[in-house]
Design a protein around this motif. Structure first.
Motif: not given
Length: 302
Positions: A38, A41-44, A46, A276
């Motif tokens: 996670l 794929v997503f936090l980095h 963001l 977001v």
């Protein structure tokens, strides 16, 4: 009677090894792989967007880009357009999707099962395809305007609403309504029809049956569909782009404009961060209101 053979004695320490406590991995070790995936794929990404929003073109780190973007009138207009279009589209999808799902589930008619299956196929359609279909029908040179000009001899047709906020609203309700219907149909298929028949035989009218029996059963599915539609509408880009509605700029469109057309990457990242935060905030509020409504519906049903 012969006595049974005695089992050979086990080697020393074998019983202890078999009956001893098993070594169990800590729970946080099992959580590392999904959390790592996670984060990658997503936090980095963001984090990179947030970092870019704090990095002005002159170098260093500051909130100057936030102060500049938040004071701009186009940003405030885009924020308002995003909120009211998403809220209105979600409400329209909930109403229309509920009515259609109830008709398909409880009103037998030829082709009902085929229509239910078509909804699954409709979910795979891209949003711009639905917008193009509406343009072919109601666009400036679409079928409706063509029939009007042929019949009256006028130079232009009367159907121009697709290039207004109402056109965006119609396109989003048309496209996202099946996202409400799919979980709602699944929940309606689990409703015990015997309860409905008993309530009807006791004199309960259809609105009361829906309110006290059906609604408490399908409210979680309705909430799931509405939550999905709300988040998708807040971040919808293709429909707004293809309708070419004048004066309708949403936050995703503003991100595209700043990043691609203006080359203002810090400003685009600021708008993306706000988008977001807005999505998470409205989603949380929606779920909280839905949870309270679900509790009220259960108490009313009891």
């Amino acid at each position: 009677m012969a006595s049974p053979e005695r089992a050979a004695p086990l080697p020393a320490g074998t019983a202890a090894r078999r009956t001893g406590p098993r070594r169990v991995l800590p729970g946080w070790l099992w959580a590392l792989p999904p959390v790592g995936a996670l984060g990658l794929v997503f936090l980095h990404p963001l984090v990179l967007v947030v970092r870019q929003s704090l990095s002005p073109d002159g170098g260093g780190h500051s909130f100057a880009a936030y102060a500049q973007v938040l004071q701009q009138v186009p940003f405030r207009d885009a924020l308002w357009n995003t909120v009211w279009i998403a809220a209105a589209s979600t409400a329209g999808c909930l109403v229309l999707g509920s009515v259609l799902a109830l008709v398909i589930a409880f009103v037998p008619f030829p082709g009902g099962r085929a229509l239910s299956r078509f909804i699954d196929v409709f979910l795979a359609f891209p949003s711009f395809l639905i917008t193009l279909a509406l343009l072919f029908v109601y666009g400036t040179v679409g079928m409706a305007n063509g029939l009007w000009t042929d019949a009256t001899g006028a130079a232009d047709g009367p159907f121009t609403f697709l290039r207004t906020p109402w056109g965006v609203l119609l396109a989003e309700i048309t496209y996202f309504t099946p996202f409400v219907m799919r979980p709602l149909l699944a929940a309606l298929s689990q409703v015990d029809t015997a309860q409905l028949e008993v309530a009807s035989s006791l004199g309960a009218r259809a609105p009361r049956i829906l309110r006290q029996i059906v609604l408490p059963e399908v409210l979680p599915a309705l909430g799931a569909g509405g939550s999905l539609v709300l988040v998708l509408c807040l971040n919808e880009f293709g429909i707004v782009l293809f309708t070419d509605a004048k004066g309708v700029t949403t936050l995703p469109m503003l991100v595209y404009s700043k990043a691609i057309l203006d080359g203002d990457y810090p400003g685009a990242c600021v708008v993306a961060v706000v988008s977001v935060a807005l999505s998470v905030t409205l989603y949380t509020i929606y779920r909280a209101v839905l949870a309270r409504a679900a509790g009220g519906a259960r108490r009313a049903g009891a």
